[in-house]
Write a protein that holds these residues in place. Structure first.
Motif, mmCIF file in Angstrom:
data_model
loop_
_atom_site.group_PDB
_atom_site.id
_atom_site.type_symbol
_atom_site.label_atom_id
_atom_site.label_comp_id
_atom_site.label_asym_id
_atom_site.label_seq_id
_atom_site.Cartn_x
_atom_site.Cartn_y
_atom_site.Cartn_z
ATOM 1 N N ASN A 63 0.414 -0.291 -5.626
ATOM 2 C CA ASN A 63 -0.671 -0.632 -4.726
ATOM 3 C C ASN A 63 -1.295 -1.947 -5.143
ATOM 4 O OD1 ASN A 63 -3.249 -0.082 -2.953
ATOM 5 N ND2 ASN A 63 -1.757 1.529 -2.521
ATOM 6 N N SER A 64 -1.481 -2.831 -4.169
ATOM 7 C CA SER A 64 -2.051 -4.147 -4.450
ATOM 8 C C SER A 64 -3.518 -4.019 -4.831
ATOM 9 C CB SER A 64 -1.920 -5.047 -3.223
ATOM 10 O OG SER A 64 -0.573 -5.359 -2.956
ATOM 11 N N ARG A 65 -3.925 -4.882 -5.756
ATOM 12 C CA ARG A 65 -5.313 -4.920 -6.217
ATOM 13 C C ARG A 65 -5.867 -6.314 -5.939
ATOM 14 N NH1 ARG A 65 -7.978 -1.357 -9.345
ATOM 15 N NH2 ARG A 65 -6.009 -0.297 -9.841
ATOM 16 N N THR A 80 -8.289 -1.651 -4.810
ATOM 17 C CA THR A 80 -6.915 -1.588 -4.324
ATOM 18 C C THR A 80 -6.908 -1.649 -2.796
ATOM 19 O OG1 THR A 80 -6.854 0.816 -4.163
ATOM 20 C CG2 THR A 80 -6.230 -0.168 -6.289
ATOM 21 N N LEU A 81 -5.781 -2.038 -2.257
ATOM 22 C CA LEU A 81 -5.635 -2.046 -0.804
ATOM 23 C C LEU A 81 -5.801 -0.636 -0.254
ATOM 24 C CD1 LEU A 81 -5.027 -3.531 1.809
ATOM 25 C CD2 LEU A 81 -2.587 -3.389 1.266
ATOM 26 N N ARG A 82 -5.304 0.370 -0.986
ATOM 27 C CA ARG A 82 -5.464 1.760 -0.551
ATOM 28 C C ARG A 82 -6.936 2.132 -0.434
ATOM 29 N NH1 ARG A 82 -4.981 5.715 2.046
ATOM 30 N NH2 ARG A 82 -4.220 3.955 3.254
ATOM 31 N N ARG A 120 -1.618 4.439 5.778
ATOM 32 C CA ARG A 120 -1.497 3.263 4.915
ATOM 33 C C ARG A 120 -1.320 1.982 5.717
ATOM 34 N NH1 ARG A 120 -1.050 4.607 -0.376
ATOM 35 N NH2 ARG A 120 -0.686 6.817 -0.822
ATOM 36 N N PHE A 121 -1.540 0.844 5.023
ATOM 37 C CA PHE A 121 -1.368 -0.455 5.662
ATOM 38 C C PHE A 121 0.069 -0.570 6.167
ATOM 39 C CE2 PHE A 121 -0.839 -5.051 5.964
ATOM 40 C CZ PHE A 121 -2.013 -5.396 6.632
ATOM 41 N N ASN A 147 6.141 -0.913 6.046
ATOM 42 C CA ASN A 147 5.773 -0.292 4.777
ATOM 43 C C ASN A 147 6.691 0.902 4.532
ATOM 44 O OD1 ASN A 147 4.624 0.838 2.542
ATOM 45 N ND2 ASN A 147 2.542 0.927 3.366
ATOM 46 N N ASP A 195 0.865 -1.179 0.000
ATOM 47 C CA ASP A 195 0.000 0.000 0.000
ATOM 48 C C ASP A 195 0.906 1.235 0.000
ATOM 49 O OD1 ASP A 195 -1.930 1.947 0.322
ATOM 50 O OD2 ASP A 195 -2.460 1.401 2.388
ATOM 51 N N ARG A 196 1.380 1.580 -1.215
ATOM 52 C CA ARG A 196 2.245 2.741 -1.380
ATOM 53 C C ARG A 196 1.743 3.595 -2.538
ATOM 54 N NH1 ARG A 196 6.291 3.103 1.689
ATOM 55 N NH2 ARG A 196 7.351 4.631 0.367
#
Length: 352
Positions: free
Chosen positions: A56-58, A68-70, A91-92, A203, A51-52
């Protein structure tokens, strides 16, 4: 309108090419690397949960596929994070990746929280844990400065050509599958060629490169080094903390599973969980994090074997090697069943 319930989350894999990358991850976990990725260089890292701003992870499957994780943390932060401390900008707090060192990584250091605050300019603290998935014979890592090395020794080595003298000051250790090491911010380190690892970290993407073995980057130019940041971050007294997971085939207790603590820090903790064929085990509960009160998210990295992940009021999910699952804090418990002829081997992590 009510929101769909949260469930265990699996994300699309992000492939990152690196000058030092290799070709071990794709066959290890059975995925293909697109030709357009290979054209830009060897794959050195896969980011499984991030989560940057820049990556960003989907979500790959389920009711939240495509999110997205965001987006999820922004919309449902309390359910996902619970009492875990978020990273910068909410963020995570953790980032999970696999690393394939076809060549040695640079000698480097990351700041701890105190150094990051002193350096400023967006610097972020980074503590990380490595679990060794595979290692060629004689492969090694360097972690921490050797006993007796002083601050003056380190500064003098930094001043040698290309800072090559720093390598001689480091603790060198040959590794094999099942080794695990906690690298706190401020601990100088490098991963040697022929080592494949799972990395669970704060992170952060702040790295101060010290020595890069005299090579050129993917762009054909020398890669930048960061002596000032390294001097501000390095803690000469800091040593890594090592642990080891049980070998495959070692006897299991009567309950059919065992759990071995691998690393523990106020930011996160991790354990190795192995489950015998056709056996079931509870995952670490949401209340097992470092938060003083309440629940925290957990991460499940599947290393070997197959199984089914079950959480209350959620559809069961098949799990396979290489997958990294996020269990939001609002899911208090979960169980994992091994399905196959051999053990199901995983690493669990709990955010602080």
């Amino acid at each position: 309108m009510s929101l769909p319930p949260l469930e265990p989350l699996l994300f699309e894999r992000l492939l990152l090419t690196k000058v030092w990358g290799g070709d071990a991850l794709a066959p290890l976990f059975g995925f293909e690397v697109p030709q357009e990725v290979l054209a830009s260089g060897p794959v050195g890292e896969t980011w499984e949960l991030v989560d940057r701003e820049e990556q960003n992870s989907r979500v790959r499957v389920g009711m939240h596929a495509g999110k997205t994780l965001r987006e999820l943390v922004t919309e449902r932060g309390e359910e996902i994070l619970g009492n875990a401390r978020p990273a910068r900008s909410g963020r995570f707090p953790l980032l999970v990746k696999y690393i394939d060192a076809g060549e040695p990584l640079s000698v480097q250091v990351h700041p701890d929280a105190e150094a990051a605050a002193s350096i400023g300019g967006g610097a972020e603290a980074k503590t990380e844990a490595w679990y060794v998935l595979a290692a060629e014979e004689g492969a090694c890592v360097w972690a921490g400065l050797a006993d007796g090395v002083s601050r003056a020794d380190f500064e003098a080595a930094l001043a040698t050509e290309g800072a090559a003298g720093t390598v001689e000051l480091l603790r060198r250790r040959e590794v094999q599958a099942g080794d695990c090491v906690l690298i706190e911010g401020g601990c100088v380190h490098a991963i040697g060629a022929g080592v494949t690892i799972l990395e669970i970290q704060q992170n952060s993407d702040t790295t101060y490169r010290i020595h890069d073995w005299g090579r050129l980057g993917l762009d054909g130019c020398p890669r930048e080094t960061h002596p000032d940041g390294a001097l501000a971050s390095a803690r000469v007294e800091l040593a890594p903390t090592w642990a080891r997971a049980p070998a495959a085939g070692e006897p299991l207790p009567e309950c059919g599973f065992d759990r071995t603590l691998l690393f523990e820090h106020d930011l996160f903790r991790g354990a190795f969980l192995r489950i015998g064929a056709a056996e079931e085990a509870p995952l670490l509960p949401a209340s097992s994090g470092m938060a003083a009160d309440g629940k925290t998210p957990r991460i499940l990295a599947v290393l070997d074997g197959a199984g089914t992940l079950r959480a209350p009021d959620c559809l069961p999910r098949r799990v396979s090697p290489g997958e990294v699952w996020l269990l939001p804090a609002c899911l208090p418990t979960a169980k994992l069943t091994a399905e196959g002829p051999g053990e199901l081997r995983t690493v669990e992590a709990v955010a602080g």
